[in-house]
Design an enzyme around this catalytic site. Structure first.
Site, mmCIF file in Angstrom:
data_model
loop_
_atom_site.group_PDB
_atom_site.id
_atom_site.type_symbol
_atom_site.label_atom_id
_atom_site.label_comp_id
_atom_site.label_asym_id
_atom_site.label_seq_id
_atom_site.Cartn_x
_atom_site.Cartn_y
_atom_site.Cartn_z
ATOM 1 N N HIS A 13 0.845 -1.190 0.000
ATOM 2 C CA HIS A 13 0.000 0.000 0.000
ATOM 3 C C HIS A 13 0.877 1.235 0.000
ATOM 4 O O HIS A 13 2.098 1.160 0.130
ATOM 5 C CB HIS A 13 -0.962 0.006 1.202
ATOM 6 N N CYS A 24 5.789 6.693 4.203
ATOM 7 C CA CYS A 24 4.613 5.877 3.911
ATOM 8 C C CYS A 24 3.851 6.353 2.676
ATOM 9 O O CYS A 24 2.898 5.696 2.246
ATOM 10 C CB CYS A 24 3.686 5.817 5.118
ATOM 11 N N HIS A 28 4.966 0.469 -0.457
ATOM 12 C CA HIS A 28 5.702 -0.447 0.420
ATOM 13 C C HIS A 28 4.757 -1.558 0.860
ATOM 14 O O HIS A 28 3.548 -1.474 0.644
ATOM 15 C CB HIS A 28 6.297 0.289 1.626
ATOM 16 N N HIS A 30 3.718 -4.918 3.795
ATOM 17 C CA HIS A 30 3.728 -5.431 5.158
ATOM 18 C C HIS A 30 3.266 -6.877 5.156
ATOM 19 O O HIS A 30 2.491 -7.288 4.293
ATOM 20 C CB HIS A 30 2.742 -4.652 6.050
ATOM 21 N N HIS A 68 -1.574 -10.461 -1.024
ATOM 22 C CA HIS A 68 -0.765 -10.205 -2.209
ATOM 23 C C HIS A 68 -1.442 -9.251 -3.190
ATOM 24 O O HIS A 68 -1.492 -9.503 -4.394
ATOM 25 C CB HIS A 68 -0.360 -11.515 -2.891
ATOM 26 N N GLU A 107 0.330 -4.065 11.747
ATOM 27 C CA GLU A 107 1.003 -3.716 10.506
ATOM 28 C C GLU A 107 2.494 -4.067 10.604
ATOM 29 O O GLU A 107 3.123 -4.408 9.613
ATOM 30 C CB GLU A 107 0.817 -2.222 10.257
#
Length: 118
Positions: A13, A24, A28, A30, A68, A107
């Site tokens: 995201h 952010c 990137h 998580h 994914h 997260e």
């Protein structure tokens, strides 16, 4: 009584509304950790609130949509902060799991959100 089950999923995201230069804002990913807490009465015959395999199958209906993916591309998640993602997950699960008491979405190992529908 409350039961819980833990799940993980991987997703990417970016946060379009944070200031320029904020890390952010860039794309990137998580590995999210999601724990679902279900409340209910123990069924006399079965001896449980809900079969964990049934809980897993229900959760996978939602997690499968997220795993994914680029979260920003999912309808209703154009700004996928942890808070808004937790709320989105809740809204998808509550019709499927009426005993849903709360969710915990991490997260990172040290950062996350707990949401109970309020």
């Amino acid at each position: 009584m409350i039961i819980y089950q833990h799940f993980t999923f991987d997703a990417a995201h970016f946060l379009p509304h944070v200031p320029q230069g904020h890390k952010c804002r860039n794309l990137h990913g998580h590995t999210y950790h999601l724990t679902l807490y279900i409340t209910g009465e123990i069924m006399e015959k079965e001896g449980w609130i809900l079969d964990f395999s049934d809980l897993k199958a229900i959760a996978q209906q939602v997690i499968g949509t997220l795993d994914h993916t680029l979260l920003n591309n999912i309808e209703g998640l154009s700004n996928p902060t942890a808070e808004l993602l937790a709320k989105w997950i809740w809204q998808k699960l509550i019709p499927l799991l009426p005993g849903l008491k709360k969710i915990e979405l991490k997260e990172t190992p040290a950062s996350g959100v707990v949401y109970n529908g309020d």
